[in-house]
Design a protein around this motif. Structure first.
Motif, PDB file in Angstrom:
ATOM      1  N   LEU A 130      -9.187  -1.303  -1.965  1.00  7.52           N
ATOM      2  CA  LEU A 130      -9.754  -0.818  -0.704  1.00  7.52           C
ATOM      3  C   LEU A 130     -10.350  -1.929   0.143  1.00  7.52           C
ATOM      4  CD1 LEU A 130     -10.037   1.941   0.658  1.00  7.52           C
ATOM      5  CD2 LEU A 130     -12.331   2.114  -0.318  1.00  7.52           C
ATOM      6  N   SER A 131     -10.955  -2.932  -0.475  1.00  4.68           N
ATOM      7  CA  SER A 131     -11.642  -3.988   0.273  1.00  4.68           C
ATOM      8  C   SER A 131     -10.758  -5.199   0.567  1.00  4.68           C
ATOM      9  CB  SER A 131     -12.883  -4.451  -0.494  1.00  4.68           C
ATOM     10  OG  SER A 131     -12.508  -4.994  -1.759  1.00  4.68           O
ATOM     11  N   CYS A 132      -9.502  -5.178   0.162  1.00  6.56           N
ATOM     12  CA  CYS A 132      -8.607  -6.325   0.352  1.00  6.56           C
ATOM     13  C   CYS A 132      -8.126  -6.398   1.803  1.00  6.56           C
ATOM     14  CB  CYS A 132      -7.405  -6.228  -0.578  1.00  6.56           C
ATOM     15  SG  CYS A 132      -7.841  -6.273  -2.331  1.00  6.56           S
ATOM     16  N   LEU A 181      -4.869   3.203  -4.660  1.00  4.60           N
ATOM     17  CA  LEU A 181      -5.351   2.678  -3.383  1.00  4.60           C
ATOM     18  C   LEU A 181      -6.828   2.282  -3.443  1.00  4.60           C
ATOM     19  CD1 LEU A 181      -3.584   5.122  -0.910  1.00  4.60           C
ATOM     20  CD2 LEU A 181      -3.103   2.687  -1.194  1.00  4.60           C
ATOM     21  N   SER A 182      -7.626   3.005  -4.207  1.00  8.12           N
ATOM     22  CA  SER A 182      -9.053   2.706  -4.269  1.00  8.12           C
ATOM     23  C   SER A 182      -9.326   1.347  -4.900  1.00  8.12           C
ATOM     24  CB  SER A 182      -9.791   3.795  -5.053  1.00  8.12           C
ATOM     25  OG  SER A 182      -9.297   3.877  -6.383  1.00  8.12           O
ATOM     26  N   GLU A 225      -1.828   7.532  -5.025  1.00 11.94           N
ATOM     27  CA  GLU A 225      -3.098   7.657  -4.311  1.00 11.94           C
ATOM     28  C   GLU A 225      -4.278   7.063  -5.071  1.00 11.94           C
ATOM     29  OE1 GLU A 225      -5.783  11.141  -2.142  1.00 11.94           O
ATOM     30  OE2 GLU A 225      -3.761  11.568  -2.854  1.00 11.94           O
ATOM     31  N   ASP A 226      -4.322   7.239  -6.389  1.00  7.69           N
ATOM     32  CA  ASP A 226      -5.473   6.743  -7.136  1.00  7.69           C
ATOM     33  C   ASP A 226      -5.498   5.222  -7.246  1.00  7.69           C
ATOM     34  OD1 ASP A 226      -3.218   6.822  -8.711  1.00  7.69           O
ATOM     35  OD2 ASP A 226      -4.313   7.171 -10.569  1.00  7.69           O
ATOM     36  N   LEU A 279       0.820  -1.203   0.000  1.00  7.01           N
ATOM     37  CA  LEU A 279       0.000   0.000   0.000  1.00  7.01           C
ATOM     38  C   LEU A 279       0.861   1.263   0.000  1.00  7.01           C
ATOM     39  CD1 LEU A 279      -2.826  -0.987   2.539  1.00  7.01           C
ATOM     40  CD2 LEU A 279      -2.819  -1.200   0.042  1.00  7.01           C
TER      41      LEU A 279
END
Length: 222
Positions: free
Chosen positions: A108-110, A104-105, A101-102, A96
């Motif tokens: 997100l649920s991992c 990371l989305s 930054e873009d 991470l």
């Protein structure tokens, strides 16, 4: 730098920023992946992202003297799981921390480093074909027009670098041909000279012909 041995892998304590210097963006997945794989393999931690180091199991299968098997609680489960979970969290945080930054989305649920790694692979495999086509088209159609030679060649090099980052490196010969193809008729003399030299052994690189193109452009502009 000290690593404490736990089981078949180590709980890492080093700072990854000293080893992985590429930040993952939409344009450099292959480059980033190769660097990160090399780093994790060197630390004995590649198994956390490729699945070969899996979550410890709460039960173990025991084979008796008569050949029959039975399932029993794993007496080491708690300590094994704590060590695995702590190391996986470090690997995940490394991942991470290397993302723009873009990116990371996308993950997100991992919850584990394995999920992060494979979610990224699925995402970039879907977009790689269309991006590859777009970059190849740009390389084939790039033109100098009224720009300076330096600006023109800088853009061409950028396209070639991006193609390499998605696993489709451009040969030096094709880089040269692309550079010459985007020049106007006024460059025919230098284009002919460079084209005649392309098949020599060893052949020129793009960096070899840049000074020639730059000097010829300067003379034209004088």
């Amino acid at each position: 730098m000290v690593n404490r041995q736990v089981g078949t892998y180590t709980v890492p304590t080093l700072n990854i920023s000293n080893c992985v210097i590429v930040t993952l963006t939409d344009q450099n997945y292959v480059l980033w992946k190769n660097q990160f794989e090399t780093f994790l393999a060197g630390q004995g931690l590649l198994g956390f992202v490729n699945g070969s180091i899996s979550v410890p199991q709460a039960t173990v299968t025991v084979t008796g003297t008569n050949g029959t098997s039975s399932v029993r609680p794993n007496p080491e489960y708690q300590s094994e799981y704590q060590n695995w979970s702590r190391t996986d969290s470090v690997v995940k945080s490394w991942l991470l921390g290397s993302f723009a930054e873009d990116i990371l989305s996308i993950v997100l649920s991992c919850t584990t480093s394995y999920e992060v790694w494979h979610t990224l692979a699925n995402h970039f495999n879907r977009v790689s074909s269309s991006r590859l086509f777009e970059l190849q088209r740009k390389l084939q159609t790039i033109e100098k027009k009224d720009r300076t030679m330096a600006v023109y060649l800088r853009e061409l090099k950028s396209i070639c670098d991006q193609l390499a980052s998605v696993g489709s490196p451009v040969t030096e010969k094709m880089k040269i041909f692309a550079a010459l193809n985007g020049l106007g008729r006024e460059y025919e003399p230098i284009k002919t000279t460079i084209e005649n030299a392309v098949d020599s052994v060893p052949g020129p690189t793009l960096e070899d012909v840049v000074p020639k193109l730059t000097e010829f452009s300067r003379v034209l502009s004088a």
